[in-house]
Write a protein that holds these residues in place. Sequence first.
Motif, PDB file in Angstrom:
ATOM      1  N   VAL A 194       0.838  -1.208   0.000  1.00  0.00           N
ATOM      2  CA  VAL A 194       0.000   0.000   0.000  1.00  0.00           C
ATOM      3  C   VAL A 194       0.870   1.253   0.000  1.00  0.00           C
ATOM      4  N   MET A 195       1.984   1.215   0.718  1.00  0.00           N
ATOM      5  CA  MET A 195       2.899   2.364   0.727  1.00  0.00           C
ATOM      6  C   MET A 195       3.457   2.626  -0.669  1.00  0.00           C
ATOM      7  N   ALA A 196       3.778   1.566  -1.387  1.00  0.00           N
ATOM      8  CA  ALA A 196       4.270   1.728  -2.756  1.00  0.00           C
ATOM      9  C   ALA A 196       3.182   2.305  -3.665  1.00  0.00           C
ATOM     10  N   LEU A 197       1.952   1.835  -3.496  1.00  0.00           N
ATOM     11  CA  LEU A 197       0.847   2.372  -4.300  1.00  0.00           C
ATOM     12  C   LEU A 197       0.593   3.840  -3.977  1.00  0.00           C
ATOM     13  N   TRP A 198       0.750   4.211  -2.702  1.00  0.00           N
ATOM     14  CA  TRP A 198       0.575   5.623  -2.341  1.00  0.00           C
ATOM     15  C   TRP A 198       1.604   6.498  -3.057  1.00  0.00           C
ATOM     16  N   ALA A 199       2.855   6.039  -3.127  1.00  0.00           N
ATOM     17  CA  ALA A 199       3.895   6.831  -3.782  1.00  0.00           C
ATOM     18  C   ALA A 199       3.550   7.074  -5.253  1.00  0.00           C
ATOM     19  N   VAL A 200       3.029   6.050  -5.916  1.00  0.00           N
ATOM     20  CA  VAL A 200       2.651   6.204  -7.323  1.00  0.00           C
ATOM     21  C   VAL A 200       1.479   7.180  -7.456  1.00  0.00           C
ATOM     22  N   ALA A 201       0.468   7.013  -6.614  1.00  0.00           N
ATOM     23  CA  ALA A 201      -0.685   7.916  -6.677  1.00  0.00           C
ATOM     24  C   ALA A 201      -0.288   9.353  -6.358  1.00  0.00           C
ATOM     25  N   TRP A 202       0.657   9.535  -5.466  1.00  0.00           N
ATOM     26  CA  TRP A 202       1.074  10.887  -5.062  1.00  0.00           C
ATOM     27  C   TRP A 202       1.746  11.632  -6.209  1.00  0.00           C
ATOM     28  N   ILE A 203       2.666  10.980  -6.905  1.00  0.00           N
ATOM     29  CA  ILE A 203       3.380  11.705  -7.968  1.00  0.00           C
ATOM     30  C   ILE A 203       2.484  11.960  -9.178  1.00  0.00           C
ATOM     31  N   PHE A 204       1.431  11.158  -9.361  1.00  0.00           N
ATOM     32  CA  PHE A 204       0.483  11.420 -10.439  1.00  0.00           C
ATOM     33  C   PHE A 204      -0.642  12.360 -10.002  1.00  0.00           C
ATOM     34  N   GLU A 205      -0.546  12.839  -8.767  1.00  0.00           N
ATOM     35  CA  GLU A 205      -1.519  13.774  -8.202  1.00  0.00           C
ATOM     36  C   GLU A 205      -2.925  13.181  -8.147  1.00  0.00           C
ATOM     37  N   TRP A 206      -2.993  11.889  -7.924  1.00  0.00           N
ATOM     38  CA  TRP A 206      -4.278  11.236  -7.677  1.00  0.00           C
ATOM     39  C   TRP A 206      -4.520  11.277  -6.166  1.00  0.00           C
ATOM     40  N   PHE A 207      -4.883  12.430  -5.682  1.00  0.00           N
ATOM     41  CA  PHE A 207      -4.887  12.635  -4.239  1.00  0.00           C
ATOM     42  C   PHE A 207      -6.008  11.874  -3.533  1.00  0.00           C
ATOM     43  N   LEU A 208      -7.121  11.658  -4.208  1.00  0.00           N
ATOM     44  CA  LEU A 208      -8.179  10.862  -3.586  1.00  0.00           C
ATOM     45  C   LEU A 208      -7.710   9.426  -3.380  1.00  0.00           C
ATOM     46  N   ALA A 209      -7.088   8.854  -4.408  1.00  0.00           N
ATOM     47  CA  ALA A 209      -6.553   7.498  -4.268  1.00  0.00           C
ATOM     48  C   ALA A 209      -5.446   7.459  -3.223  1.00  0.00           C
ATOM     49  N   ALA A 210      -4.607   8.498  -3.202  1.00  0.00           N
ATOM     50  CA  ALA A 210      -3.530   8.544  -2.213  1.00  0.00           C
ATOM     51  C   ALA A 210      -4.091   8.601  -0.794  1.00  0.00           C
ATOM     52  N   THR A 211      -5.177   9.352  -0.606  1.00  0.00           N
ATOM     53  CA  THR A 211      -5.799   9.427   0.720  1.00  0.00           C
ATOM     54  C   THR A 211      -6.392   8.087   1.124  1.00  0.00           C
ATOM     55  N   ILE A 212      -7.017   7.409   0.176  1.00  0.00           N
ATOM     56  CA  ILE A 212      -7.573   6.082   0.471  1.00  0.00           C
ATOM     57  C   ILE A 212      -6.465   5.108   0.843  1.00  0.00           C
ATOM     58  N   PHE A 213      -5.366   5.154   0.106  1.00  0.00           N
ATOM     59  CA  PHE A 213      -4.237   4.268   0.424  1.00  0.00           C
ATOM     60  C   PHE A 213      -3.684   4.565   1.817  1.00  0.00           C
ATOM     61  N   GLN A 214      -3.594   5.843   2.152  1.00  0.00           N
ATOM     62  CA  GLN A 214      -3.099   6.190   3.483  1.00  0.00           C
ATOM     63  C   GLN A 214      -4.066   5.737   4.576  1.00  0.00           C
ATOM     64  N   GLY A 215      -5.365   5.829   4.303  1.00  0.00           N
ATOM     65  CA  GLY A 215      -6.338   5.331   5.276  1.00  0.00           C
ATOM     66  C   GLY A 215      -6.220   3.830   5.484  1.00  0.00           C
ATOM     67  N   LEU A 216      -6.071   3.083   4.387  1.00  0.00           N
ATOM     68  CA  LEU A 216      -5.875   1.635   4.502  1.00  0.00           C
ATOM     69  C   LEU A 216      -4.593   1.310   5.255  1.00  0.00           C
ATOM     70  N   LEU A 217      -3.555   2.057   4.954  1.00  0.00           N
ATOM     71  CA  LEU A 217      -2.277   1.839   5.623  1.00  0.00           C
ATOM     72  C   LEU A 217      -2.392   2.105   7.119  1.00  0.00           C
ATOM     73  N   LEU A 218      -3.098   3.153   7.475  1.00  0.00           N
ATOM     74  CA  LEU A 218      -3.288   3.480   8.887  1.00  0.00           C
ATOM     75  C   LEU A 218      -4.065   2.378   9.606  1.00  0.00           C
ATOM     76  N   ILE A 219      -5.101   1.848   8.968  1.00  0.00           N
ATOM     77  CA  ILE A 219      -5.901   0.784   9.582  1.00  0.00           C
ATOM     78  C   ILE A 219      -5.070  -0.488   9.749  1.00  0.00           C
ATOM     79  N   LEU A 220      -4.307  -0.850   8.724  1.00  0.00           N
ATOM     80  CA  LEU A 220      -3.470  -2.049   8.800  1.00  0.00           C
ATOM     81  C   LEU A 220      -2.463  -1.956   9.941  1.00  0.00           C
ATOM     82  N   LEU A 221      -1.789  -0.825  10.030  1.00  0.00           N
ATOM     83  CA  LEU A 221      -0.753  -0.679  11.053  1.00  0.00           C
ATOM     84  C   LEU A 221      -1.357  -0.541  12.447  1.00  0.00           C
ATOM     85  N   LEU A 222      -2.521   0.100  12.543  1.00  0.00           N
ATOM     86  CA  LEU A 222      -3.191   0.181  13.839  1.00  0.00           C
ATOM     87  C   LEU A 222      -3.588  -1.208  14.326  1.00  0.00           C
ATOM     88  N   TYR A 223      -4.149  -2.004  13.443  1.00  0.00           N
ATOM     89  CA  TYR A 223      -4.538  -3.374  13.805  1.00  0.00           C
ATOM     90  C   TYR A 223      -3.319  -4.194  14.229  1.00  0.00           C
TER      91      TYR A 223
END
Length: 321
Positions: A110-139
């Motif tokens: 998910v971190m790798a996917l966030w990096a790709v979404a970030w440089i392409f300025e797909w900020f909605l997808a990047a936010t979703i990836f960060q939310g998933l990442l936060l949930i995974l690491l919290l769990y």
Amino acid sequence: MDSLPIDMSHPAVRDYLKLVRLQVLTPLSLLINIATVMVCTLALNPSIRTIAKMYPTSISPRPSVISVYVAAMYLGQIGYCILLVIARKPETKRTLTKGVGLSLVLANWVMALWAVAWIFEWFLAATIFQGLLLILLLYTNITLLTYHAPTTSRPLDMALIHAPLRFFFVLQFALMFPLTLFVQLGLTYTPVFDGAPDYQSHPWPGFGVVLGTNLVSLVVIALRRDVVWCAASTWICVSMWTLPYKPQVVYITVLVFTTLHPLALIASYIHAYFRSRRSVEANGAVALPGNEHPGLNTNRPSTDSQLRGPREVDPEAVWGN
């Protein structure tokens, strides 16, 4: 041969296969994570750093400080991968397979996917990836603290399992998810590459995020005496106030918490020390069995008759019939 001479349903066999699976998938996911972030940072244009400069926020960190943080996190994960191979204790293997499992593998992807979404300025997808990442690491961190708590009897587990996962989570919790969300919501100010930008735009959302995340961190540090969380939170605070042009409320808040986090950790250790001293004094000295000299205890019985204690005397046995 119809089937393997191994009972695949046996719990020990299944745990072994889980460990082997993690020994393959975890280093692979980490390699993909590191390679993707490095390419998106150094080889491509616009890069991760360029996009961050194009969309500055009130909580944007200094890139060089965060780069060192991420490098330390990657080093910890490399140690985790080594521990996957050299682990011998059953408790460590259970922590790796049942405490962490595939969560770290998914988090790296998910971190790798966030990096790709970030440089392409797909900020909605990047936010979703960060939310998933936060949930995974919290769990993962809750599972580790609840069922596989760190202990000083296994220092490698603390250094190579708990610490990297905690570092990874604090980064997403205190910085990356709020930062990506701010960019998606438009809580940015116009970048100025020469001179000072209008950095007073949207000060209160930044203040709320900084205050809220650091208060949570302060409570965790004080209650759990968490050195790793203290180091991670302080590091992120430093990364924020070292980048100039921040709203005053954000700048002052991160400066205050840069001092409060270490002080809370020290105060928590001092409180625990004096509380243990009071507990020992209240319970009194504990005598260890077998350490006393026989002649020092005059009240201890020394003969069999004393051990039996007083008893009724049979007159016929004494005087006869």
